[in-house]
Design an enzyme around this catalytic site. Structure first.
Site, mmCIF file in Angstrom:
data_model
loop_
_atom_site.group_PDB
_atom_site.id
_atom_site.type_symbol
_atom_site.label_atom_id
_atom_site.label_comp_id
_atom_site.label_asym_id
_atom_site.label_seq_id
_atom_site.Cartn_x
_atom_site.Cartn_y
_atom_site.Cartn_z
ATOM 1 N N VAL A 61 41.568 65.191 63.172
ATOM 2 C CA VAL A 61 42.019 66.270 64.052
ATOM 3 C C VAL A 61 41.402 66.016 65.426
ATOM 4 C CG1 VAL A 61 41.824 68.758 64.517
ATOM 5 C CG2 VAL A 61 42.361 67.953 62.206
ATOM 6 N N ARG A 68 40.408 75.361 63.931
ATOM 7 C CA ARG A 68 41.524 76.306 64.046
ATOM 8 C C ARG A 68 42.420 76.241 62.829
ATOM 9 N NH1 ARG A 68 43.568 74.264 69.805
ATOM 10 N NH2 ARG A 68 41.591 74.342 70.912
ATOM 11 N N GLY A 71 42.899 71.141 59.997
ATOM 12 C CA GLY A 71 42.473 70.266 58.904
ATOM 13 C C GLY A 71 42.881 70.826 57.550
ATOM 14 N N GLU A 93 37.114 60.103 49.311
ATOM 15 C CA GLU A 93 35.682 59.887 49.480
ATOM 16 C C GLU A 93 35.290 60.295 50.889
ATOM 17 O OE1 GLU A 93 35.810 55.182 50.615
ATOM 18 O OE2 GLU A 93 35.889 55.819 48.551
ATOM 19 N N TYR A 105 36.804 69.901 52.521
ATOM 20 C CA TYR A 105 37.326 69.553 51.191
ATOM 21 C C TYR A 105 36.857 70.542 50.125
ATOM 22 C CZ TYR A 105 38.287 65.113 53.550
ATOM 23 O OH TYR A 105 38.734 64.159 54.420
HETATM 24 C C1 LIG Z 1 37.027 67.047 59.312
HETATM 25 C C2 LIG Z 1 38.137 67.538 60.249
HETATM 26 C C3 LIG Z 1 39.450 66.866 59.877
HETATM 27 C C4 LIG Z 1 38.260 69.067 60.090
HETATM 28 O O1 LIG Z 1 39.379 69.493 60.862
HETATM 29 P P1 LIG Z 1 39.486 71.008 61.403
HETATM 30 O O2 LIG Z 1 40.882 71.197 61.908
HETATM 31 O O3 LIG Z 1 38.401 71.275 62.366
HETATM 32 O O4 LIG Z 1 39.231 71.850 60.081
HETATM 33 P P2 LIG Z 1 39.630 73.390 59.830
HETATM 34 O O5 LIG Z 1 39.626 74.137 61.125
HETATM 35 O O6 LIG Z 1 40.888 73.436 59.045
HETATM 36 O O7 LIG Z 1 38.401 73.872 58.945
HETATM 37 C C5 LIG Z 1 38.584 74.287 57.593
HETATM 38 C C6 LIG Z 1 37.221 74.535 56.987
HETATM 39 O O8 LIG Z 1 36.470 73.317 56.922
HETATM 40 C C7 LIG Z 1 35.094 73.593 57.178
HETATM 41 N N1 LIG Z 1 34.680 72.955 58.432
HETATM 42 C C8 LIG Z 1 35.475 72.316 59.319
HETATM 43 N N2 LIG Z 1 34.742 71.814 60.336
HETATM 44 C C9 LIG Z 1 33.461 72.146 60.069
HETATM 45 C C10 LIG Z 1 32.242 71.921 60.745
HETATM 46 N N3 LIG Z 1 32.183 71.249 61.910
HETATM 47 N N4 LIG Z 1 31.097 72.381 60.183
HETATM 48 C C11 LIG Z 1 31.129 73.057 59.014
HETATM 49 N N5 LIG Z 1 32.270 73.327 58.323
HETATM 50 C C12 LIG Z 1 33.415 72.864 58.858
HETATM 51 C C13 LIG Z 1 34.986 75.102 57.290
HETATM 52 O O9 LIG Z 1 34.773 75.631 56.016
HETATM 53 C C14 LIG Z 1 36.363 75.447 57.811
HETATM 54 O O10 LIG Z 1 36.724 76.776 57.558
HETATM 55 P P3 LIG Z 1 36.323 77.922 58.636
HETATM 56 O O11 LIG Z 1 36.673 77.406 59.994
HETATM 57 O O12 LIG Z 1 37.137 79.103 58.205
HETATM 58 O O13 LIG Z 1 34.847 78.109 58.492
HETATM 59 C C15 LIG Z 1 37.765 67.236 61.736
HETATM 60 O O14 LIG Z 1 36.461 67.709 61.985
HETATM 61 C C16 LIG Z 1 37.826 65.766 62.089
HETATM 62 O O15 LIG Z 1 38.869 65.238 62.487
HETATM 63 N N6 LIG Z 1 36.678 65.060 61.989
HETATM 64 C C17 LIG Z 1 36.594 63.639 62.342
HETATM 65 C C18 LIG Z 1 37.348 62.765 61.376
HETATM 66 C C19 LIG Z 1 36.787 62.865 59.971
HETATM 67 O O16 LIG Z 1 35.580 62.914 59.766
HETATM 68 N N7 LIG Z 1 37.701 62.858 58.975
HETATM 69 C C20 LIG Z 1 37.334 62.953 57.565
HETATM 70 C C21 LIG Z 1 36.978 61.630 57.004
HETATM 71 S S1 LIG Z 1 36.628 61.744 55.261
#
Ligand SMILES: CC(C)(COP(=O)(O)OP(=O)(O)OC[C@H]1O[C@@H](n2cnc3c(N)ncnc32)[C@H](O)[C@@H]1OP(=O)(O)O)[C@@H](O)C(=O)NCCC(=O)NCCS
Length: 148
Positions: A61, A68, A71, A93, A105
């Site tokens: 993302v 938001r 993810g 993983e 996850y």
């Molecule tokens: C991991 C990633 C995909 C999450 O995307 P996102 O759109 O921010 O996730 P969401 O907004 O849907 O979050 C859903 C839930 O995940 C958890 N979460 C997401 N980001 C988090 C953070 N930085 N810290 C703690 N919990 C987190 C929370 O439980 C969140 O729910 P909430 O916002 O109601 O508390 C994003 O941070 C990313 O692209 N990271 C870099 C790439 C990566 O690491 N990919 C995964 C490789 S395995």
């Protein structure tokens, strides 16, 4: 999203934590029939299915679009597509240091199966464990009623 856009987003999302996937790698992956792909404005999820198993290979993302719900929606879209194509369970993983993804996850219903020690090894860096997570995609059968 075109392969070059996916590569750019992948590089941005993973910054220095992972070797960026090239546009050609995305092109090749997207051309494979087993690939499961979901995209929304600002993010994507990509994986593959093998028989009853799906594997989420990557999710990204845009840094400015995080926290938001994107993810969560991408994971759900990946699962829906995989289930529609016959997958009954999903695996993935995650690096033990990637607290954001791990939390995403777990929130989506994945549970840890085991840990691969030192799985992410890079020259000059301390190896990082991988956590293998699993989720059953098919709905559970209705609970059996007590016989009289
Ligand atoms: C991991 C990633 C995909 C999450 O995307 P996102 O759109 O921010 O996730 P969401 O907004 O849907 O979050 C859903 C839930 O995940 C958890 N979460 C997401 N980001 C988090 C953070 N930085 N810290 C703690 N919990 C987190 C929370 O439980 C969140 O729910 P909430 O916002 O109601 O508390 C994003 O941070 C990313 O692209 N990271 C870099 C790439 C990566 O690491 N990919 C995964 C490789 S395995």
């Amino acid at each position: 999203m075109a392969p070059d856009e996916l590569a750019a987003l992948h590089a941005l999302a993973f910054e220095n934590t992972l070797r960026p996937w090239t546009a050609n790698e995305f092109f090749v992956l997207l051309a494979q029939p087993a690939t499961v792909f979901a995209a929304l404005d600002g993010g994507f999820a990509i994986g593959r299915i093998a028989g009853p198993e799906a594997e989420l290979l990557s999710i990204a993302v845009h840094p400015e679009a995080r926290r938001r719900g994107l993810g969560r929606r991408l994971v759900a879209a990946f699962e829906a597509e995989a289930a529609a194509r016959g997958a009954e369970e999903a695996f993935l993983e995650v690096a033990a240091t990637n607290t954001a993804a791990w939390a995403l996850y777990v929130r989506a219903g994945y549970t840890e199966t085991h840990r691969r020690r030192g799985y992410y090894a890079r020259p000059g860096a301390v190896p990082i464990d991988a956590i293998v997570l699993h989720k059953r995609l098919s709905p559970a059968p209705p609970a059996a009623k007590d016989s009289i």
